[in-house]
Write a protein that holds these residues in place. Structure first.
Motif, PDB file in Angstrom:
ATOM      1  N   PRO A 178       0.675  -1.270   0.004  1.00  0.00           N
ATOM      2  CA  PRO A 178       0.006   0.020  -0.188  1.00  0.00           C
ATOM      3  C   PRO A 178       0.702   1.096  -0.078  1.00  0.00           C
ATOM      4  O   PRO A 178       0.484   2.275  -0.634  1.00  0.00           O
ATOM      5  N   ILE A 179       2.013   1.109   0.569  1.00  0.00           N
ATOM      6  CA  ILE A 179       2.976   2.371   0.676  1.00  0.00           C
ATOM      7  C   ILE A 179       3.107   2.750  -0.736  1.00  0.00           C
ATOM      8  O   ILE A 179       3.333   4.056  -1.162  1.00  0.00           O
ATOM      9  N   PHE A 180       3.783   1.801  -1.405  1.00  0.00           N
ATOM     10  CA  PHE A 180       4.318   1.956  -3.013  1.00  0.00           C
ATOM     11  C   PHE A 180       3.071   2.515  -3.900  1.00  0.00           C
ATOM     12  O   PHE A 180       3.471   3.319  -4.755  1.00  0.00           O
ATOM     13  N   CYS A 181       1.963   1.967  -3.439  1.00  0.00           N
ATOM     14  CA  CYS A 181       0.781   2.576  -4.154  1.00  0.00           C
ATOM     15  C   CYS A 181       0.733   3.875  -4.122  1.00  0.00           C
ATOM     16  O   CYS A 181       0.094   4.512  -5.409  1.00  0.00           O
ATOM     17  N   ILE A 182       0.681   4.533  -2.932  1.00  0.00           N
ATOM     18  CA  ILE A 182       0.356   5.974  -2.852  1.00  0.00           C
ATOM     19  C   ILE A 182       1.692   6.662  -3.407  1.00  0.00           C
ATOM     20  O   ILE A 182       1.470   7.703  -4.100  1.00  0.00           O
ATOM     21  N   PHE A 183       2.802   6.350  -3.459  1.00  0.00           N
ATOM     22  CA  PHE A 183       3.918   6.823  -4.054  1.00  0.00           C
ATOM     23  C   PHE A 183       3.597   6.635  -5.654  1.00  0.00           C
ATOM     24  O   PHE A 183       3.791   7.810  -6.240  1.00  0.00           O
ATOM     25  N   ILE A 184       2.923   5.853  -6.054  1.00  0.00           N
ATOM     26  CA  ILE A 184       2.607   5.599  -7.520  1.00  0.00           C
ATOM     27  C   ILE A 184       1.537   6.771  -7.873  1.00  0.00           C
ATOM     28  O   ILE A 184       1.456   7.437  -9.009  1.00  0.00           O
ATOM     29  N   VAL A 185       0.613   6.851  -7.019  1.00  0.00           N
ATOM     30  CA  VAL A 185      -0.673   7.948  -7.188  1.00  0.00           C
ATOM     31  C   VAL A 185      -0.091   9.313  -7.305  1.00  0.00           C
ATOM     32  O   VAL A 185      -0.493   9.968  -8.593  1.00  0.00           O
ATOM     33  N   GLY A 186       0.947   9.404  -6.580  1.00  0.00           N
ATOM     34  CA  GLY A 186       1.396  10.860  -6.660  1.00  0.00           C
ATOM     35  C   GLY A 186       2.247  10.983  -7.818  1.00  0.00           C
ATOM     36  O   GLY A 186       2.116  12.075  -8.602  1.00  0.00           O
ATOM     37  N   PHE A 187       2.951  10.139  -8.119  1.00  0.00           N
ATOM     38  CA  PHE A 187       3.948  10.243  -9.464  1.00  0.00           C
ATOM     39  C   PHE A 187       3.066  10.321 -10.611  1.00  0.00           C
ATOM     40  O   PHE A 187       3.336  11.057 -11.412  1.00  0.00           O
ATOM     41  N   ILE A 188       1.917   9.440 -10.788  1.00  0.00           N
ATOM     42  CA  ILE A 188       1.228   9.624 -11.926  1.00  0.00           C
ATOM     43  C   ILE A 188       0.762  11.146 -12.079  1.00  0.00           C
ATOM     44  O   ILE A 188       0.371  11.612 -13.064  1.00  0.00           O
ATOM     45  N   GLY A 189      -0.353  11.403 -10.835  1.00  0.00           N
ATOM     46  CA  GLY A 189      -0.854  12.596 -10.881  1.00  0.00           C
ATOM     47  C   GLY A 189       0.084  13.880 -11.253  1.00  0.00           C
ATOM     48  O   GLY A 189      -0.234  14.672 -12.074  1.00  0.00           O
ATOM     49  N   GLN A 190       1.276  13.706 -10.538  1.00  0.00           N
ATOM     50  CA  GLN A 190       2.473  14.889 -11.084  1.00  0.00           C
ATOM     51  C   GLN A 190       2.668  14.960 -12.686  1.00  0.00           C
ATOM     52  O   GLN A 190       2.477  15.866 -13.359  1.00  0.00           O
ATOM     53  N   LYS A 191       2.825  13.611 -13.302  1.00  0.00           N
ATOM     54  CA  LYS A 191       2.943  13.765 -14.603  1.00  0.00           C
ATOM     55  C   LYS A 191       1.884  14.048 -15.476  1.00  0.00           C
ATOM     56  O   LYS A 191       2.045  14.847 -16.630  1.00  0.00           O
ATOM     57  N   ILE A 192       0.570  13.874 -15.095  1.00  0.00           N
ATOM     58  CA  ILE A 192      -0.502  14.267 -15.657  1.00  0.00           C
ATOM     59  C   ILE A 192      -0.948  15.688 -15.462  1.00  0.00           C
ATOM     60  O   ILE A 192      -1.387  16.399 -16.530  1.00  0.00           O
ATOM     61  N   LEU A 193      -1.051  16.062 -14.448  1.00  0.00           N
ATOM     62  CA  LEU A 193      -1.737  17.406 -14.084  1.00  0.00           C
ATOM     63  C   LEU A 193      -0.722  18.546 -13.429  1.00  0.00           C
ATOM     64  O   LEU A 193      -1.049  19.722 -13.286  1.00  0.00           O
ATOM     65  N   ASN A 194       0.516  18.111 -13.401  1.00  0.00           N
ATOM     66  CA  ASN A 194       1.605  19.193 -13.072  1.00  0.00           C
ATOM     67  C   ASN A 194       1.235  19.970 -11.962  1.00  0.00           C
ATOM     68  O   ASN A 194       0.992  21.329 -11.956  1.00  0.00           O
ATOM     69  N   PHE A 195       1.135  19.676 -10.685  1.00  0.00           N
ATOM     70  CA  PHE A 195       0.672  20.350  -9.384  1.00  0.00           C
ATOM     71  C   PHE A 195       1.918  21.135  -9.054  1.00  0.00           C
ATOM     72  O   PHE A 195       2.965  21.222  -9.387  1.00  0.00           O
ATOM     73  N   ASP A 196       1.624  22.207  -8.248  1.00  0.00           N
ATOM     74  CA  ASP A 196       2.461  23.199  -7.612  1.00  0.00           C
ATOM     75  C   ASP A 196       2.801  22.513  -6.333  1.00  0.00           C
ATOM     76  O   ASP A 196       2.143  22.387  -5.202  1.00  0.00           O
ATOM     77  N   ILE A 197       3.847  21.632  -6.316  1.00  0.00           N
ATOM     78  CA  ILE A 197       4.334  20.891  -5.290  1.00  0.00           C
ATOM     79  C   ILE A 197       4.811  21.831  -3.938  1.00  0.00           C
ATOM     80  O   ILE A 197       4.516  21.367  -2.850  1.00  0.00           O
ATOM     81  N   ALA A 198       5.216  23.099  -4.473  1.00  0.00           N
ATOM     82  CA  ALA A 198       5.915  23.916  -3.042  1.00  0.00           C
ATOM     83  C   ALA A 198       4.636  24.273  -2.438  1.00  0.00           C
ATOM     84  O   ALA A 198       4.734  24.141  -0.844  1.00  0.00           O
ATOM     85  N   ASN A 199       3.362  24.718  -2.960  1.00  0.00           N
ATOM     86  CA  ASN A 199       2.211  25.154  -2.258  1.00  0.00           C
ATOM     87  C   ASN A 199       1.608  23.657  -1.472  1.00  0.00           C
ATOM     88  O   ASN A 199       1.142  23.981  -0.499  1.00  0.00           O
ATOM     89  N   LEU A 200       1.624  22.748  -1.991  1.00  0.00           N
ATOM     90  CA  LEU A 200       0.932  21.546  -1.571  1.00  0.00           C
ATOM     91  C   LEU A 200       1.675  21.190  -0.250  1.00  0.00           C
ATOM     92  O   LEU A 200       1.142  20.836   0.754  1.00  0.00           O
TER      93      LEU A 200
END
Length: 307
Positions: free
Chosen positions: A9-31
């Motif tokens: 489950p820990i690695f699954c959460i990492f993967i969700v963040g990885f895919i989300g950033q690749k697709i949506l390009n979030f502002d990581i600093a503000n998060l």
């Protein structure tokens, strides 16, 4: 196989963040700012308010501080030998001196040591939260490239302004003064605080999506990994030998010292721009390597391997 299933489950959460950033390009600093300044203080308050303080806490906090500064000293000496900059030294400290004994360590202890291990794991998680919210923030701020960080006084002011430690102190104060909180208020605090755990791990996955493999500083990464996965449990072994605690508690502390890098350090490195590429990559690689190193440490300390 069971060890991998615990960590899946820990690695699954990492993967969700990885895919989300690749697709949506979030502002990581503000998060990361939201998690560090808004969510994490509630988690610190909850953990210190809900876990009864005992005299054993003094022994364990002394151990954690001793382990942390032993590793800081090792990294600092190596950095002086290699003539690393302050920013590089602080990033390596964040990468190697703080272990993930919360969402990673506690389930592992539960499987291998039962409820006794889990309970001690929770205590160490609480105390580690305090060390990271003070010592960790100090080195993150010290290694910042922000123009307003110009002196030791500025660094200390940055630490003082961080709300995580105040959340922890408030939790301790409320517990010692036996100030009751209604169930609805505690539910709200728990919901806000617990959300920070998942968000921190998602942010780590996002940060990993920005890393370019060719740009990684492999010598520094390798030393940080050796410090975290090898030197740390060896230092812990030497320290617990002299501690007045049970043999099982000594085993547990050594195992916790061999845990991978804490995900919270990625949050700090992003917030203060303290070489987040090195810190986040150390967290991921150490987590992957732990699939190999942790079973070895567990067998060396005499813990039963349930697979």
């Amino acid at each position: 196989m069971q060890f991998f299933l615990i960590l899946f489950p820990i690695f699954c959460i990492f993967i969700v963040g990885f895919i989300g950033q690749k697709i949506l390009n979030f502002d990581i600093a503000n998060l990361s700012k939201m998690s560090l300044y808004v969510l994490s203080p509630f988690l610190a308050f909850k953990t210190f308010y809900t876990h009864t303080l005992t005299s054993d806490y003094l022994i364990y906090i002394a151990y954690l501080i001793g382990l942390c500064f032993s590793l800081v000293l090792i990294v600092s000496i190596w950095s002086m030998i290699m003539k690393y900059s302050v920013k590089q030294r602080c990033a390596m400290i964040l990468s190697s001196c703080f272990m993930n004994n919360g969402n990673y360590g506690t389930p592992v202890l539960l499987v291998f040591f039962g409820t006794i291990g889990f309970d001690l794991g929770v205590i160490m998680m609480v105390l580690q939260q305090f060390v990271m919210s003070t010592v960790g923030i100090y080195y993150a701020a010290k290694g910042s490239t922000h123009s307003d960080i110009v002196s030791q006084k500025d660094v200390i002011n940055k630490v003082i302004r961080m709300p995580v430690a105040y959340g922890a102190f408030a939790g301790i104060l409320f517990q010692l003064c036996q100030i009751p909180l209604s169930k609805s208020i505690m539910t709200s605090i728990s919901m806000i605080g617990d959300s920070s755990i998942v968000i921190i791990m998602i942010i780590l996955g996002m940060q990993l999506a920005k890393i370019k493999i060719k740009q990684l500083d492999y010598p520094k990464l390798c030393f940080a990994l050796v410090t975290r996965m090898v030197i740390s449990p060896l230092v812990a072994f030497a320290m617990v030998y002299f501690m007045p605690i049970t043999p099982m508690a000594k085993q547990i502390l050594i195992v916790l010292a061999a845990m991978p890098s804490a995900a919270n350090t990625t949050l700090m490195s992003v917030q203060f721009d303290t070489n987040p590429a090195l810190v986040s990559s150390a967290t991921l690689v150490s987590t992957l390597l732990s699939l190999i190193t942790l079973p070895i440490v567990l067998s060396l300390v005499g813990a039963p391997i349930p697979f």
